[in-house]
Design an enzyme around this catalytic site. Structure first.
Site, PDB file in Angstrom:
ATOM      1  NE  ARG A  35      -4.294  -1.655   1.759  1.00  0.00           N
ATOM      2  CZ  ARG A  35      -5.192  -2.113   2.615  1.00  0.00           C
ATOM      3  NH1 ARG A  35      -4.948  -2.067   3.915  1.00  0.00           N
ATOM      4  NH2 ARG A  35      -6.326  -2.613   2.187  1.00  0.00           N
ATOM      5  CE  LYS A 200     -18.329 -16.395   7.508  1.00  0.00           C
ATOM      6  NZ  LYS A 200     -18.997 -15.901   8.688  1.00  0.00           N
ATOM      7  N   GLY A 353      -8.919  -8.679  -0.109  1.00  0.00           N
ATOM      8  CA  GLY A 353      -7.693  -8.525   0.674  1.00  0.00           C
ATOM      9  C   GLY A 353      -6.874  -9.794   0.778  1.00  0.00           C
ATOM     10  N   GLY A 377     -12.504  -4.478   1.103  1.00  0.00           N
ATOM     11  CA  GLY A 377     -13.936  -4.133   1.140  1.00  0.00           C
ATOM     12  C   GLY A 377     -14.367  -3.263  -0.025  1.00  0.00           C
TER      13      GLY A 377
HETATM   14  P1  ADP Z   1     -10.853 -12.137   0.302  1.00  0.00           P
HETATM   15  O1  ADP Z   1     -10.276 -11.348   1.456  1.00  0.00           O
HETATM   16  O2  ADP Z   1      -9.865 -12.294  -0.811  1.00  0.00           O
HETATM   17  O3  ADP Z   1     -12.166 -11.581  -0.142  1.00  0.00           O
HETATM   18  P2  ADP Z   1     -12.027 -14.065   2.090  1.00  0.00           P
HETATM   19  O4  ADP Z   1     -11.800 -13.144   3.223  1.00  0.00           O
HETATM   20  O5  ADP Z   1     -13.410 -14.311   1.657  1.00  0.00           O
HETATM   21  O6  ADP Z   1     -11.126 -13.633   0.829  1.00  0.00           O
HETATM   22  O7  ADP Z   1     -11.458 -15.517   2.439  1.00  0.00           O
HETATM   23  C1  ADP Z   1     -10.132 -15.782   2.761  1.00  0.00           C
HETATM   24  C2  ADP Z   1     -10.007 -16.947   3.696  1.00  0.00           C
HETATM   25  O8  ADP Z   1     -10.751 -18.067   3.253  1.00  0.00           O
HETATM   26  C3  ADP Z   1      -8.581 -17.428   3.834  1.00  0.00           C
HETATM   27  O9  ADP Z   1      -8.088 -17.072   5.103  1.00  0.00           O
HETATM   28  C4  ADP Z   1      -8.663 -18.931   3.643  1.00  0.00           C
HETATM   29  O10 ADP Z   1      -7.927 -19.661   4.594  1.00  0.00           O
HETATM   30  C5  ADP Z   1     -10.143 -19.202   3.820  1.00  0.00           C
HETATM   31  N1  ADP Z   1     -10.538 -20.450   3.144  1.00  0.00           N
HETATM   32  C6  ADP Z   1     -10.352 -20.781   1.859  1.00  0.00           C
HETATM   33  N2  ADP Z   1     -10.787 -22.032   1.620  1.00  0.00           N
HETATM   34  C7  ADP Z   1     -11.257 -22.511   2.797  1.00  0.00           C
HETATM   35  C8  ADP Z   1     -11.813 -23.769   3.205  1.00  0.00           C
HETATM   36  N3  ADP Z   1     -11.962 -24.773   2.336  1.00  0.00           N
HETATM   37  N4  ADP Z   1     -12.174 -23.896   4.502  1.00  0.00           N
HETATM   38  C9  ADP Z   1     -12.014 -22.882   5.361  1.00  0.00           C
HETATM   39  N5  ADP Z   1     -11.490 -21.687   5.049  1.00  0.00           N
HETATM   40  C10 ADP Z   1     -11.099 -21.501   3.772  1.00  0.00           C
HETATM   41 MG    MG Z   2     -10.788 -11.323   3.540  1.00  0.00          MG
END
Ligand code: ADP
Ligand code: MG
Length: 396
Positions: A35, A200, A353, A377
């Site tokens: 950043r 999720k 992120g 976000g």
């Molecule tokens: P982003 O920040 O890129 O939008 P998220 O915050 O939605 O992504 O998700 C990131 C997290 O999802 C990571 O910390 C990763 O460990 C978790 N994750 C990915 N696959 C699984 C899984 N099969 N079970 C549990 N957690 C998972």
């Molecule tokens: Mg995230």
């Protein structure tokens, strides 16, 4: 959206720049300076134009009062290194030290105000309180440049309110982020592939909803995939499952079918006997996850399948890791997607992120992607098609 050029001749002007310097720290050591580096082009452009630059930014959540562990000192030091010139950090935000620092500032020089979240008015829900702080910040400068993309979805004093007082424009980072994310959401070149993962379904409802009818192919991995597999009637063992989202997901599958959107689900899953780096693990078919085992990544066959769906796409948007990439044993799916995006000729955007962090952590060259968003976000909200207050306020 107004750009820096719309601000006219900046020679001898004082420019207040809202940057996003919210870097991860280990003590006072910056563990990822992405950043800070991303904020440099705008500051450099303003200096080249003969302006004096006053940077305002936040770090973490000090809760509206000064706390030394949230000082911007490490960010100021790193910014000075990257810029190759001194950055004077005031001891406060709008107090005596800030006033003295700004008064002494000359063209071609850079000052930084202390953490804007040391002042509780910054994030206040009361319009008048935010406006009051914005007025004090605005008094330091002739014009305002909004370049903290990671905060443009926030209606905060240093993001939104100050832009209503001073002549305001988007900085180069905000401009690049908005152009890249819009290119991927409005009239994308086709085939258009969207890769979704992360933890999720419920975190990503807005994104899935908005992209579901726009994409040609929707590739699903990560923790959210188990709710999709459950919606198809498969048992998912002890994997992450949102029972209350199964109906929503069934709706997505139906909408996709109606719109001719191809939903690509993994055919194999890497399962573990516990959620740990040293868990026992094996690859199983996606419809044969054994009782008591949890899926922590898509399997190798799925990674290859996903790569093939990315390879010939003209636009690729990726949000959310394919597995628990923080554990080496479960980084394969995320690696597969990252490498496929780098190899593809299409326009490739990483939003979110943790996804951006995964790219860097796994050692990929950021230059291999068309764009890696600096905002978690904010990038999600743009992918959802929302109007962001910090951007709306920069419209002509
Ligand atoms: P982003 O920040 O890129 O939008 P998220 O915050 O939605 O992504 O998700 C990131 C997290 O999802 C990571 O910390 C990763 O460990 C978790 N994750 C990915 N696959 C699984 C899984 N099969 N079970 C549990 N957690 C998972
Ligand atoms: Mg995230």
């Amino acid at each position: 959206m107004k750009t820096i050029d719309s601000l006219g001749d900046l020679t001898g002007k004082k420019v207040l720049v809202r940057s996003d310097l919210n870097v991860p720290l280990d003590g006072t050591t910056i563990t990822d300076d992405g950043r800070v580096r991303a904020s440099v082009p705008t500051i450099q452009k303003l200096l080249d134009a003969g302006a004096a630059v006053i940077v305002t930014a936040h770090l973490g959540r000090p809760g509206g009062e000064p706390k030394p562990e949230y000082s911007l000192a490490p960010a100021a030091a790193r910014l000075a290194e990257v810029l190759g010139r001194p950055v004077t950090l005031a001891k406060d935000l709008v107090g005596d030290s800030a006033k003295e620092t700004v008064a002494a500032l000359e063209s071609g020089q850079v000052a930084m105000l202390e953490n804007v979240r040391y002042d509780k008015r910054e994030t206040s829900k009361v319009d008048e309180e935010r406006a009051e702080l914005a007025k004090e910040l605005a008094a330091f400068a002739d014009v305002f440049v909004s370049d903290g993309f990671g905060v443009v979805h926030r209606k905060q004093a240093s993001v939104y309110d100050v832009a209503q007082i001073l002549p305001a424009a988007a900085g180069l980072l905000v401009q690049k982020e908005v152009e890249s994310l819009s290119r991927a959401t409005t009239n994308p070149e086709r085939p258009y592939a969207v890769v979704l993962g992360g933890s999720k379904v419920s975190d990503k409802l807005g994104v899935i909803g908005n992209l579901l009818t726009k994409a040609d192919r929707l590739l699903i991995g990560g923790g959210m995939v188990f709710t999709f597999l459950a919606a198809k009637g498969y048992s998912v063992g002890s994997s992450l499952l949102e029972q209350d989202q199964i109906d929503t997901v069934k709706g997505y599958l139906a909408t996709a079918e109606e719109n001719g959107v191809e939903i690509v689900l993994p055919t194999d899953i890497e399962v573990a006997d516990k959620f740990a780096a040293d868990a026992e693990h094996k690859t199983v078919a996606a419809d044969a996850i054994p009782e008591g085992w949890m899926g922590l990544d898509i399997g190798p066959e799925s990674a290859a399948l996903f790569a093939s769906k990315i390879a010939d796409a003209k636009t690729i948007v990726w949000n959310g890791p394919m597995g628990v990439f923080e554990f080496e044993a479960f980084e394969g799916g995320t690696r597969g997607v990252a490498q496929a995006m780098i190899d593809a000729d299409g326009f490739s955007v990483v939003g979110g992120g943790d996804s951006a962090a995964a790219v860097r952590r796994l050692g990929y060259d950021e230059g291999g992607f068309s764009h890696i968003s600096t905002g978690g976000g904010a990038s999600l909200e743009l992918l959802e098609g929302k109007v962001l207050p910090g951007l709306a306020v920069l419209e002509d």
